[in-house]
Design a protein around this motif. Structure first.
Motif, PDB file in Angstrom:
ATOM      1  N   CYS A   1       0.859  -1.183   0.000  1.00 47.04           N
ATOM      2  CA  CYS A   1       0.000   0.000   0.000  1.00 47.04           C
ATOM      3  C   CYS A   1       0.894   1.231   0.000  1.00 47.04           C
ATOM      4  O   CYS A   1       1.660   1.440   0.954  1.00 47.04           O
ATOM      5  CB  CYS A   1      -0.904   0.023   1.222  1.00 47.04           C
ATOM      6  N   CYS A   2       0.830   2.025  -1.064  1.00 44.37           N
ATOM      7  CA  CYS A   2       1.581   3.276  -1.151  1.00 44.37           C
ATOM      8  C   CYS A   2       0.627   4.410  -0.794  1.00 44.37           C
ATOM      9  O   CYS A   2      -0.291   4.725  -1.561  1.00 44.37           O
ATOM     10  CB  CYS A   2       2.167   3.453  -2.549  1.00 44.37           C
ATOM     11  N   LEU A   3       0.827   5.004   0.370  1.00 41.57           N
ATOM     12  CA  LEU A   3      -0.138   5.918   0.963  1.00 41.57           C
ATOM     13  C   LEU A   3       0.220   7.370   0.673  1.00 41.57           C
ATOM     14  O   LEU A   3       1.264   7.858   1.114  1.00 41.57           O
ATOM     15  CB  LEU A   3      -0.199   5.699   2.477  1.00 41.57           C
ATOM     16  N   GLU A   4      -0.647   8.059  -0.049  1.00 45.76           N
ATOM     17  CA  GLU A   4      -0.466   9.504  -0.242  1.00 45.76           C
ATOM     18  C   GLU A   4      -0.631  10.228   1.097  1.00 45.76           C
ATOM     19  O   GLU A   4       0.039  11.221   1.361  1.00 45.76           O
ATOM     20  CB  GLU A   4      -1.482  10.026  -1.260  1.00 45.76           C
ATOM     21  N   LYS A   5      -1.539   9.720   1.928  1.00 43.85           N
ATOM     22  CA  LYS A   5      -1.726  10.215   3.284  1.00 43.85           C
ATOM     23  C   LYS A   5      -1.640   9.021   4.228  1.00 43.85           C
ATOM     24  O   LYS A   5      -2.242   7.985   3.963  1.00 43.85           O
ATOM     25  CB  LYS A   5      -3.080  10.915   3.433  1.00 43.85           C
ATOM     26  N   ASP A   6      -0.910   9.183   5.311  1.00 44.11           N
ATOM     27  CA  ASP A   6      -0.721   8.077   6.240  1.00 44.11           C
ATOM     28  C   ASP A   6      -2.038   7.713   6.922  1.00 44.11           C
ATOM     29  O   ASP A   6      -2.973   8.530   6.984  1.00 44.11           O
ATOM     30  CB  ASP A   6       0.335   8.445   7.286  1.00 44.11           C
ATOM     31  N   ILE A   7      -2.108   6.496   7.413  1.00 42.57           N
ATOM     32  CA  ILE A   7      -3.287   5.999   8.120  1.00 42.57           C
ATOM     33  C   ILE A   7      -2.850   5.470   9.476  1.00 42.57           C
ATOM     34  O   ILE A   7      -1.681   5.177   9.694  1.00 42.57           O
ATOM     35  CB  ILE A   7      -4.005   4.895   7.308  1.00 42.57           C
ATOM     36  N   PRO A   8      -3.770   5.337  10.425  1.00 45.83           N
ATOM     37  CA  PRO A   8      -3.389   4.881  11.775  1.00 45.83           C
ATOM     38  C   PRO A   8      -2.804   3.466  11.755  1.00 45.83           C
ATOM     39  O   PRO A   8      -3.161   2.632  10.910  1.00 45.83           O
ATOM     40  CB  PRO A   8      -4.715   4.913  12.540  1.00 45.83           C
ATOM     41  N   ASP A   9      -1.931   3.191  12.719  1.00 40.97           N
ATOM     42  CA  ASP A   9      -1.326   1.865  12.825  1.00 40.97           C
ATOM     43  C   ASP A   9      -2.382   0.783  13.019  1.00 40.97           C
ATOM     44  O   ASP A   9      -2.233  -0.343  12.533  1.00 40.97           O
ATOM     45  CB  ASP A   9      -0.334   1.825  13.996  1.00 40.97           C
ATOM     46  N   SER A  10      -3.450   1.106  13.751  1.00 45.19           N
ATOM     47  CA  SER A  10      -4.498   0.121  13.976  1.00 45.19           C
ATOM     48  C   SER A  10      -5.137  -0.300  12.659  1.00 45.19           C
ATOM     49  O   SER A  10      -5.479  -1.485  12.473  1.00 45.19           O
ATOM     50  CB  SER A  10      -5.567   0.682  14.915  1.00 45.19           C
ATOM     51  N   LEU A  11      -5.257   0.628  11.721  1.00 43.93           N
ATOM     52  CA  LEU A  11      -5.823   0.314  10.414  1.00 43.93           C
ATOM     53  C   LEU A  11      -4.824  -0.483   9.572  1.00 43.93           C
ATOM     54  O   LEU A  11      -5.211  -1.404   8.840  1.00 43.93           O
ATOM     55  CB  LEU A  11      -6.233   1.602   9.699  1.00 43.93           C
ATOM     56  N   LYS A  12      -3.546  -0.148   9.688  1.00 41.09           N
ATOM     57  CA  LYS A  12      -2.516  -0.949   9.006  1.00 41.09           C
ATOM     58  C   LYS A  12      -2.600  -2.405   9.463  1.00 41.09           C
ATOM     59  O   LYS A  12      -2.522  -3.335   8.643  1.00 41.09           O
ATOM     60  CB  LYS A  12      -1.120  -0.387   9.287  1.00 41.09           C
ATOM     61  N   SER A  13      -2.742  -2.616  10.754  1.00 43.80           N
ATOM     62  CA  SER A  13      -2.822  -3.972  11.284  1.00 43.80           C
ATOM     63  C   SER A  13      -4.047  -4.704  10.753  1.00 43.80           C
ATOM     64  O   SER A  13      -3.977  -5.897  10.412  1.00 43.80           O
ATOM     65  CB  SER A  13      -2.868  -3.942  12.818  1.00 43.80           C
ATOM     66  N   LYS A  14      -5.167  -4.007  10.659  1.00 43.72           N
ATOM     67  CA  LYS A  14      -6.390  -4.630  10.144  1.00 43.72           C
ATOM     68  C   LYS A  14      -6.246  -4.991   8.676  1.00 43.72           C
ATOM     69  O   LYS A  14      -6.702  -6.059   8.239  1.00 43.72           O
ATOM     70  CB  LYS A  14      -7.579  -3.695  10.359  1.00 43.72           C
ATOM     71  N   ILE A  15      -5.618  -4.104   7.899  1.00 44.09           N
ATOM     72  CA  ILE A  15      -5.412  -4.398   6.475  1.00 44.09           C
ATOM     73  C   ILE A  15      -4.489  -5.595   6.316  1.00 44.09           C
ATOM     74  O   ILE A  15      -4.737  -6.490   5.502  1.00 44.09           O
ATOM     75  CB  ILE A  15      -4.850  -3.158   5.757  1.00 44.09           C
ATOM     76  N   ALA A  16      -3.408  -5.640   7.118  1.00 46.07           N
ATOM     77  CA  ALA A  16      -2.472  -6.767   7.031  1.00 46.07           C
ATOM     78  C   ALA A  16      -3.164  -8.080   7.391  1.00 46.07           C
ATOM     79  O   ALA A  16      -2.930  -9.110   6.757  1.00 46.07           O
ATOM     80  CB  ALA A  16      -1.278  -6.526   7.944  1.00 46.07           C
ATOM     81  N   ALA A  17      -4.019  -8.035   8.408  1.00 49.03           N
ATOM     82  CA  ALA A  17      -4.756  -9.244   8.782  1.00 49.03           C
ATOM     83  C   ALA A  17      -5.720  -9.646   7.670  1.00 49.03           C
ATOM     84  O   ALA A  17      -5.901 -10.837   7.389  1.00 49.03           O
ATOM     85  CB  ALA A  17      -5.515  -9.002  10.093  1.00 49.03           C
ATOM     86  N   GLU A  18      -6.338  -8.666   7.028  1.00 52.90           N
ATOM     87  CA  GLU A  18      -7.268  -8.959   5.936  1.00 52.90           C
ATOM     88  C   GLU A  18      -6.543  -9.547   4.735  1.00 52.90           C
ATOM     89  O   GLU A  18      -7.020 -10.500   4.110  1.00 52.90           O
ATOM     90  CB  GLU A  18      -7.995  -7.670   5.517  1.00 52.90           C
ATOM     91  N   MET A  19      -5.370  -9.005   4.404  1.00 49.89           N
ATOM     92  CA  MET A  19      -4.605  -9.530   3.275  1.00 49.89           C
ATOM     93  C   MET A  19      -4.079 -10.931   3.579  1.00 49.89           C
ATOM     94  O   MET A  19      -3.937 -11.767   2.690  1.00 49.89           O
ATOM     95  CB  MET A  19      -3.440  -8.590   2.937  1.00 49.89           C
ATOM     96  N   ASN A  20      -3.726 -11.178   4.847  1.00 54.99           N
ATOM     97  CA  ASN A  20      -3.327 -12.512   5.326  1.00 54.99           C
ATOM     98  C   ASN A  20      -2.150 -13.088   4.543  1.00 54.99           C
ATOM     99  O   ASN A  20      -2.078 -14.286   4.293  1.00 54.99           O
ATOM    100  CB  ASN A  20      -4.510 -13.478   5.291  1.00 54.99           C
ATOM    101  N   LEU A  21      -1.223 -12.216   4.159  1.00 56.47           N
ATOM    102  CA  LEU A  21       0.046 -12.645   3.578  1.00 56.47           C
ATOM    103  C   LEU A  21       1.121 -12.507   4.649  1.00 56.47           C
ATOM    104  O   LEU A  21       0.896 -11.889   5.690  1.00 56.47           O
ATOM    105  CB  LEU A  21       0.382 -11.798   2.356  1.00 56.47           C
ATOM    106  N   SER A  22       2.307 -13.062   4.385  1.00 58.64           N
ATOM    107  CA  SER A  22       3.344 -13.004   5.422  1.00 58.64           C
ATOM    108  C   SER A  22       3.653 -11.562   5.811  1.00 58.64           C
ATOM    109  O   SER A  22       3.884 -11.272   6.980  1.00 58.64           O
ATOM    110  CB  SER A  22       4.603 -13.739   4.974  1.00 58.64           C
ATOM    111  N   GLU A  23       3.655 -10.640   4.826  1.00 57.88           N
ATOM    112  CA  GLU A  23       3.814  -9.225   5.143  1.00 57.88           C
ATOM    113  C   GLU A  23       2.982  -8.356   4.212  1.00 57.88           C
ATOM    114  O   GLU A  23       2.805  -8.676   3.031  1.00 57.88           O
ATOM    115  CB  GLU A  23       5.280  -8.760   5.040  1.00 57.88           C
ATOM    116  N   THR A  24       2.485  -7.267   4.787  1.00 62.47           N
ATOM    117  CA  THR A  24       1.898  -6.173   4.018  1.00 62.47           C
ATOM    118  C   THR A  24       2.746  -4.938   4.290  1.00 62.47           C
ATOM    119  O   THR A  24       3.005  -4.603   5.447  1.00 62.47           O
ATOM    120  CB  THR A  24       0.438  -5.918   4.423  1.00 62.47           C
ATOM    121  N   ALA A  25       3.203  -4.296   3.223  1.00 60.96           N
ATOM    122  CA  ALA A  25       4.085  -3.126   3.344  1.00 60.96           C
ATOM    123  C   ALA A  25       3.275  -1.849   3.166  1.00 60.96           C
ATOM    124  O   ALA A  25       2.393  -1.768   2.306  1.00 60.96           O
ATOM    125  CB  ALA A  25       5.185  -3.192   2.286  1.00 60.96           C
ATOM    126  N   PHE A  26       3.619  -0.848   3.977  1.00 61.90           N
ATOM    127  CA  PHE A  26       2.976   0.461   3.885  1.00 61.90           C
ATOM    128  C   PHE A  26       4.053   1.514   3.649  1.00 61.90           C
ATOM    129  O   PHE A  26       4.909   1.754   4.510  1.00 61.90           O
ATOM    130  CB  PHE A  26       2.202   0.770   5.165  1.00 61.90           C
TER     131      PHE A  26
END
Length: 290
Positions: free
Chosen positions: A27-52
């Motif tokens: 995810c290439c973010l033009e505007k940053d998002i909260p860490d809690s949302l990053k964690s939710k997206i990573a859990a949703e993607m369910n890959l070994s890593e999601t990069a922000f």
């Protein structure tokens, strides 16, 4: 107006073939998002890593023209301090999908400044810190070895304190098929190691002189929510200095022998490890965040 969606890419790293190598979400973010949302997206993607990735205004105002970016990595359950394949995937998205024409870009991370360099149209080199391991002993080490390799003989045990990775080298009498046949119980691993000293286990094996590789490896990290990682750049910052002491050379060809598998070209330059690999772009989509 608050953003309501985030663009996400899925990239197979350290391979040029679709559906092999190590998949990472980016995810290439033009505007940053909260860490809690990053964690939710990573859990949703369910890959070994999601990069922000985020834009560092010291290096430009956009992903297309910038040279410096922030970068963080999240597994489905934890944030991690270093991830090679997701860094490779992020650089590939910025270079190949977002149109950045720079030869080299930098990422500001929890592990310092990491560089990504375009090598022609197909390969990217990552410039990472080196993490040399050292001999390791612990009371629960026999239990860990038993869970990971069963009755196979271990030739050497080392540990990287900076990355918390345990390195187990199989004896030379074994071959690649022996390494690939291992099937450790991840629940048993979690049960025998609870100290926090170990966050991942690397199993490695010297390649035969007639083979195209210098060494093989596999990597398990259930402590951070990764059962088996298909191809692990950070593990090779530990493997490279270890095998340098064995071979007395600074360039290697390595294969990570997971089911998906992946290849790396490696060079040690002073206190840095350069990891070169290819990618395959798999998916581009949009995640709703509100």
């Amino acid at each position: 107006m608050e953003q309501s969606s985030v663009t996400v890419f899925v990239v197979d790293a350290f391979t040029n073939e679709l559906f092999s190598g190590n998949p990472a979400a980016v995810c290439c973010l033009e505007k940053d998002i909260p860490d809690s949302l990053k964690s939710k997206i990573a859990a949703e993607m369910n890959l070994s890593e999601t990069a922000f990735a985020t834009i560092d205004t010291d290096g430009g105002e956009t992903f297309e023209k910038g040279t410096k970016f922030g970068l963080r990595w999240f597994t489905p359950t934890h944030e991690v301090d270093l991830c090679g394949h997701a860094t490779l995937a992020t650089a590939a998205v910025i270079f190949h999908k977002l149109g950045n024409k720079e030869k080299s870009i930098e990422f500001k991370t929890h592990s310092g400044i990491l560089k990504a360099i375009q090598e022609g149209e197909s390969s990217i080199t990552l410039d990472f810190p080196i993490n040399p391991p050292s001999p390791f002993e612990a009371e629960n080490l026999p239990d860990i070895i038993r869970v990971v390799v069963g009755n196979l003989e271990i030739q050497e045990v080392q540990h990287s304190a900076t990355t918390k990775k345990l390195l187990l080298r199989l004896a030379n009498k074994y071959n690649r098929q022996d390494l690939e046949s291992l099937n450790p119980s991840l629940q048993d691993l979690l049960a025998v190691e609870k100290s926090g000293v170990i966050k991942g286990v690397i199993i490695t094996l010297q390649a035969n002189e007639k083979e195209d590789f210098d060494f093989y490896s596999r990597y398990f990290a259930p402590w951070v929510g990764i059962p088996e990682d298909p191809v692990t750049g950070s593990a090779h910052t530990v493997l490279a200095p270890y095998w340098q002491t064995v071979y007395n050379k600074h360039q290697f060809r390595a294969r990570q022998c997971s089911k998906r598998g992946g290849d790396l070209n490696i060079e040690i330059v002073e206190q840095r490890v350069k990891l070169t690999g290819q990618v395959a772009h798999v998916l581009e989509g949009t995640i709703r965040i509100k």
